[in-house]
Design an enzyme around this catalytic site. Structure first.
Site, PDB file in Angstrom:
ATOM      1  N   HIS A 364      29.843   0.611   2.290  1.00  0.00           N
ATOM      2  CA  HIS A 364      29.356  -0.743   2.040  1.00  0.00           C
ATOM      3  C   HIS A 364      27.959  -0.779   1.461  1.00  0.00           C
ATOM      4  CE1 HIS A 364      33.075  -1.878   4.041  1.00  0.00           C
ATOM      5  NE2 HIS A 364      32.991  -2.861   3.175  1.00  0.00           N
ATOM      6  N   GLU A 605      45.779  -3.897   1.452  1.00  0.00           N
ATOM      7  CA  GLU A 605      44.856  -2.765   1.528  1.00  0.00           C
ATOM      8  C   GLU A 605      45.324  -1.699   2.510  1.00  0.00           C
ATOM      9  OE1 GLU A 605      40.907  -4.136   2.533  1.00  0.00           O
ATOM     10  OE2 GLU A 605      41.620  -5.566   4.006  1.00  0.00           O
ATOM     11  N   ASP A 629      40.078   0.171   0.546  1.00  0.00           N
ATOM     12  CA  ASP A 629      40.796   0.626   1.732  1.00  0.00           C
ATOM     13  C   ASP A 629      42.158   1.187   1.375  1.00  0.00           C
ATOM     14  OD1 ASP A 629      39.171   0.358   4.042  1.00  0.00           O
ATOM     15  OD2 ASP A 629      39.172  -1.803   3.709  1.00  0.00           O
ATOM     16  N   CYS A 676      40.472  -6.830  -5.980  1.00  0.00           N
ATOM     17  CA  CYS A 676      39.094  -7.143  -5.624  1.00  0.00           C
ATOM     18  C   CYS A 676      38.352  -5.938  -5.068  1.00  0.00           C
ATOM     19  CB  CYS A 676      39.027  -8.295  -4.632  1.00  0.00           C
ATOM     20  SG  CYS A 676      39.731  -7.875  -3.029  1.00  0.00           S
TER      21      CYS A 676
HETATM   22  C1  PEP Z   1      38.709  -3.246  -0.177  1.00  0.00           C
HETATM   23  O1  PEP Z   1      39.021  -2.623   0.847  1.00  0.00           O
HETATM   24  O2  PEP Z   1      39.033  -2.892  -1.322  1.00  0.00           O
HETATM   25  C2  PEP Z   1      37.872  -4.450  -0.074  1.00  0.00           C
HETATM   26  C3  PEP Z   1      37.645  -5.209  -1.126  1.00  0.00           C
HETATM   27  O3  PEP Z   1      37.329  -4.734   1.133  1.00  0.00           O
HETATM   28  P1  PEP Z   1      36.063  -4.003   1.759  1.00  0.00           P
HETATM   29  O4  PEP Z   1      35.476  -3.084   0.720  1.00  0.00           O
HETATM   30  O5  PEP Z   1      35.109  -5.046   2.181  1.00  0.00           O
HETATM   31  O6  PEP Z   1      36.661  -3.244   2.893  1.00  0.00           O
HETATM   32 MG    MG Z   2      38.800  -3.572   2.777  1.00  0.00          MG
END
Ligand code: PEP
Ligand code: MG
Length: 756
Positions: A364, A605, A629, A676
Site C-alpha cells: 500500500h 480479487e 490481490d 481497478c
Molecule cells: C486490488 O486488490 O487490486 C485492489 C484494488 O485493492 P487493494 O490494493 O486496496 O487491496
Molecule cells: Mg484488494
C-alpha cells in the site's frame, strides 16, 4: 546444532562489516565442526573468480591472493556444480590446484559447499582436515545448513559495503553499481536520503552526522541518568519480592551503566561525529558481540541485558528528541519498512522519492507513492539503510534500481533522463482534455484511484472521468478510533461533490491483510488469508451499516455514488452485504431522507470469485477486478514479500486467463467490468485489457495520461491481435518483453523505462 547455528547467525548479523562477518564464520565453523581449516571464498562480481576472503587454518597472507575461476580448482568445481564436493584426498583430484602461499599441502580431506543467494553462487564455504577420510553426512548437512543460512547475510554485507573506521560514520563511497529492488512507482528521483525508522528499536537507528556533538553528549548523559534512576527505583520495588540472587541483576545493570566502556565509548563515537542514537547503537552492538563470544554461558546470557539497557537509553533519547523531523529539499524517504504515516509526514513539495527494503509494487505504500506521483523502489533488500542518511541517492522506479552516492557519469545520465521525463510529462499534459478513445473510436473511460482527500484537486484536474476506486480505509487509518457517521458522511460528500456528475466508486472498508487500524489490532498467523475486507465488516454489521448510511446520505441530490464490496469470496457474502445495504437504504427512507439506491459492484480479487463471476455478476450492477490481490492469490505470492517479488507479475498467463474468464462471464449477464488494481495503470497491461473488452480502467492519477496515450494510439482490433499473440505464450517474461517491444515500436518506450 540449532543453538550453534542460531548464535552464529546472530553474531554475523551484528558484525560491523563483511570482513568481520567472514572472520566470525570461519572461526565459529572450525570450532563447531572441530576441523583443521575453514575458509570462505566469495565471487568477484566483475571477474567471476572465487577469491579467498577469510580463513582459519590456512596462511592469512594468502587471503585476497588465492583466486580461482569456475574451470580451476576444487572451489571452482563446487561453484560450477552448485553442489557439495566431499573428498577424502583432495590433492589427488584432477581439479586440485596448489597455491604455495596458502600452506594447504598437509590437508587431505576436503568439503566444499556453495553459498547460494537467489539462485546465484555468491561464494564457497570450505572445511579441510589432515586425515584422509571423507566427511560424514552430519558434517555435510551441517555445512549446507550454515551456507544456506548465511547466504542472505553475506550477499547483504557484500552489497551494502563496509564501515571504514570503527566508530566513525561513513557514507558509502561513490559507486557505479546499483542495488536492486522492485519497481514501485514509475519515475526517477535524485535526492537526499532521509532515513525513517520505527521508534524504540535500537537495530533500526541509522547513523546521522551531528553538527553539535556537545548537545548530543548532553542528551546522552541525561538519558543515561534517567535510566539509572529508573533502574534504582525498580530495584527498590523488587528488593523484598525477589530472592537475592535474582535481585543482583539490578546491580549488574547499574555496573554496566556506570562502566566506562558503555558510556565512554558512546561519547567517543559522538565526538567522532555520530549523533547520540547512532553512537549508542554502535556501542550496544559491540557489547553484544563481546558478550556473545564469551565462553562462560552466564556471561553470554548477559547479551539480552545489554540490549535491554540500550533500548531503555534509546527510548529516553527519543523522548527528548521528539522534535519534528527536518526534511531536505529533495527528500528520498528511505527505510526498512516505510509506513503510509511516514510518507504522509513529508511535506509534499519536498518528497522526491521512496526506497523501502521491504514490500513490493502492490504494497500500500507503493500505491500511495503512485497516487502522489512519486517514484518508488520497493524490496531493495541489500540497502545499507543505517549508513544512508544524508547520502545522495538515485531511485529508478522503472527498473527498481537504487544508486547510493552515485558516480558522476551515472548522475549525469540520470539528470538527462529526468529532463526527458519532464518533457514527456509536459507532452502528455496535452492529452488531458482529449477523449480516451481508441483509433477506431471506442471510448474507454479512465477513472482515478484515490483515498486521500488532499489529492482530490490533482485528481480532478488529471482528466479522470470519475473515481473508479476510493479506498475508504485511509481515513480510518489515520484516526484514533472508528470515524462516526457524520464524520464519514462529510468525508464522502467532499469526494462525491468534487466529481459530480461524474461517477464515484466508494469501496466499503477493506482492512486486515497489510492494512491495520491502530485501534483495532488483528493478530493473525496468516493475515492475507484471514479476517480481511468484507469478512470483518459482515462480522461487524454495526461498522458496515454506519459506513453504508454515511455513503448514502452523502450522495443525496448528487446521485453519482457507486458502492464496491471488497474481498468477496462467496456468493453468500454478497447476498448478506446486499441485504445490509438494503436495510440501511430502507431505514434512511423511513427517516425521510431523499436518497436513491446506488449502483452496487463486487471486486473480483479472489480465485473463487473468478469461477463464480457469473453468479456474482447477475446480482450486481458491475464488477471491478482487483488485480493486486487476484495476482497474489492466483500465484500464491505475497504482494508484500520482497523475497518472492520477482514471481509477482499481473501479466502472468494465469492472471490474464482469469481476467478473460471474468469478462466473458459478466458479458453473459450484460454487466460491465472494470479493472481497478495496479495492472490498469501499467501501459503494457492496458493493451491486453483493451483487447479483452474491459469497459473501463481505474488507476493512480500519475498513470492516467500514460495509459490514455496507449489507448489513443491503438485500435481495438490491433489490441485484440496482440492479445491473441500473448494468449499462446507460456512465460510471463516473454509476455512482458513482447508487450514492451510493441510499445517501443509504437514510439511509446518512455512509458516503460526512464527517459523519453
Ligand atoms: C486490488 O486488490 O487490486 C485492489 C484494488 O485493492 P487493494 O490494493 O486496496 O487491496
Ligand atoms: Mg484488494
Amino acid at each position: 546444532m540449532l543453538d550453534t547455528l542460531r548464535r552464529l547467525i546472530e553474531e554475523v548479523n551484528l558484525a560491523r562489516n563483511l570482513e568481520q562477518a567472514l572472520g566470525i564464520i570461519v572461526r565459529r565453523v572450525k570450532q563447531a565442526m572441530q576441523v583443521d581449516v575453514c575458509s570462505v571464498y566469495l565471487t568477484d562480481q566483475d571477474t567471476e573468480y572465487y577469491v579467498l576472503k577469510a580463513t582459519d587454518g590456512l596462511n592469512q597472507s594468502s587471503v585476497g591472493k588465492v583466486r580461482l575461476g569456475q574451470e580451476r580448482g576444487l572451489v571452482g568445481l563446487v561453484a560450477k556444480r552448485a553442489e557439495p564436493v566431499n573428498l577424502d584426498n583432495a590433492p589427488e583430484h584432477h581439479r586440485f590446484c596448489y597455491f604455495p602461499e596458502s600452506g594447504e599441502e598437509p590437508y587431505h580431506a576436503f568439503l566444499g559447499v556453495p553459498i547460494i543467494h537467489h539462485r546465484k553462487v555468491v561464494g564457497v564455504l570450505v572445511v579441510q582436515q589432515h586425515g584422509s577420510e571423507k566427511f560424514d553426512e552430519d558434517s555435510v548437512t551441517f555445512l549446507i545448513t550454515i551456507a544456506a543460512q548465511l547466504a542472505g547475510a553475506i550477499a547483504h554485507a557484500e552489497a551494502s559495503g563496509e564501515v571504514d573506521i570503527v566508530g566513525q560514520i561513513s557514507t558509502p563511497s561513490h559507486d557505479s553499481r546499483p542495488i536492486s529492488g522492485q519497481p514501485g512507482a514509475p519515475g526517477v528521483a535524485i535526492g537526499t536520503a532521509k532515513v525513517v525508522y520505527t521508534l524504540a528499536d535500537i537495530n533500526a537507528v541509522p547513523d546521522r552526522r551531528t553538527s553539535n556533538p556537545d548537545a548530543e553528549i548532553m542528551a546522552f548523559n541525561a538519558a543515561l541518568s534517567a535510566v539509572k534512576k529508573d533502574i534504582k527505583s525498580l530495584s527498590k520495588q523488587f528488593v523484598d519480592r525477589l530472592p537475592p540472587e535474582d535481585h543482583a541483576l539490578f546491580d549488574v545493570y547499574m555496573l554496566m551503566l556506570d562502566s566506562d566502556s558503555l558510556a565512554g565509548q558512546t561519547r567517543e563515537r559522538i565526538e567522532a561525529g555520530n549523533w547520540a542514537q547512532g553512537a549508542l547503537r554502535q556501542t550496544i552492538h559491540d557489547h553484544e558481540r563481546i558478550f556473545r563470544e564469551m565462553e562462560d554461558s552466564y556471561m553470554r546470557e548477559r547479551v539480552d541485558d545489554v540490549r535491554d539497557l540500550g533500548q531503555r537509553i534509546l527510548s529516553h533519547l527519543q523522548q527528548d528528541s521528539q522534535r519534528p523531523l527536518e526534511y531536505p529539499e529533495q527528500t528520498v524517504l528511505v527505510g526498512e519498512e516505510i509506513s503510509a504515516a511516514m510518507l504522509a509526514e513529508v511535506p509534499p513539495e519536498k518528497l522526491a522519492g521512496v526506497i523501502s527494503v521491504r514490500g513490493s509494487r502492490t504494497s500500500h505504500v507503493a500505491i500511495l507513492a503512485r497516487a502522489l506521483g512519486v517514484p518508488a523502489v520497493m524490496g531493495a533488500t541489500d540497502l545499507p539503510v543505517s549508513r544512508m542518511d544524508g547520502a545522495e541517492v538515485i531511485a529508478d522506479g522503472y527498473s527498481g534500481r537504487v544508486y547510493v552516492t552515485p558516480a558522476q557519469p551515472i548522475l549525469e545520465e540520470y539528470r538527462r533522463l529526468i529532463d526527458q521525463e519532464v518533457e514527456l510529462t509536459e507532452e502528455l499534459k496535452a492529452l488531458r482534455e482529449l477523449p480516451s478513445e481508441t483509433l477506431d473510436g471506442e471510448h474507454i473511460p479512465l477513472y482515478a484511484n484515490t483515498g486521500l482527500i488532499s489529492d482530490l484537486t490533482p485528481t480532478r484536474e488529471s482528466g479522470a472521468e470519475g473515481i473508479g476506486l476510493y479506498r475508504t480505509e485511509f481515513p480510518f487509518m489515520i484516526r484514533q478510533r472508528f470515524p462516526g457517521e457524520d464524520e464519514q458522511r462529510a468525508n464522502y460528500r467532499q469526494v462525491l461533490e468534487a466529481f459530480a456528475p461524474r461517477p464515484v466508486v466508494l469501496r466499503t472498508l477493506d482492512v486486515g491483510g497489510d492494512k491495520a487500524l491502530p485501534y483495532f489490532p488483528i493478530e493473525e498467523e496468516n493475515p492475507f488469508l484471514g479476517w480481511r475486507g468484507i469478512r470483518i465488516t459482515l462480522d461487524h454489521p454495526e461498522i458496515f451499516l454506519v459506513q453504508i448510511r454515511a455513503m448514502l446520505l452523502a450522495s443525496a441530490g448528487l446521485d453519482n455514488l457507486n458502492i464496491l464490496l471488497p474481498m468477496i469470496s462467496d456468493v453468500s457474502e454478497l447476498i448478506d452485504s446486499l441485504s445490509l445495504i438494503h436495510q440501511a437504504y430502507e431505514e434512511l427512507l423511513e427517516e425521510g431522507q431523499d436518497i436513491r439506491m446506488p449502483k452496487i459492484g463486487v471486486m473480483i480479487e479472489v480465485p473463487s470469485a473468478v469461477y463464480q463471476a457469473g453468479n456474482l455478476a447477475k446480482r450486481v450492477d458491475f464488477l471491478s477486478i482487483g488485480t493486486n490481490d487476484l495476482t497474489q492469490y492466483l500465484l500464491a505470492v505475497d504482494r508484500n514479500n520482497s523475497r518472492v517479488a520477482e514471481l509477482y507479475d499481473s501479466l502472468h498467463p494465469a492472471v490474464i486467463r482469469a481476467i478473460l474468464q471474468v469478462v466473458d462471464s459478466a458479458r453473459v449477464h450484460d454487466k460491465p467490468v472494470s479493472v481497478c488494481g495496479e495492472m490498469a495503470g501499467d501501459p503494457a497491461a492496458a493493451i491486453l485489457l483493451l483487447g479483452m473488452g474491459i469497459h473501463s480502467l481505474s488507476m493512480s492519477v500519475s498513470s492516467l495520461l500514460r495509459v490514455k496515450w496507449v489507448i489513443r494510439n491503438l485500435s481495438r482490433e490491433r489490441a485484440l491481435a496482440i492479445l491473441s499473440e500473448v494468449l499462446v505464450m507460456e512465460d510471463v517474461r516473454e509476455i512482458r518483453r513482447y508487450l514492451n517491444t510493441q510499445l517501443e515500436e509504437a514510439g511509446m518506450g518512455g512509458l516503460i523505462r526512464a527517459g523519453k
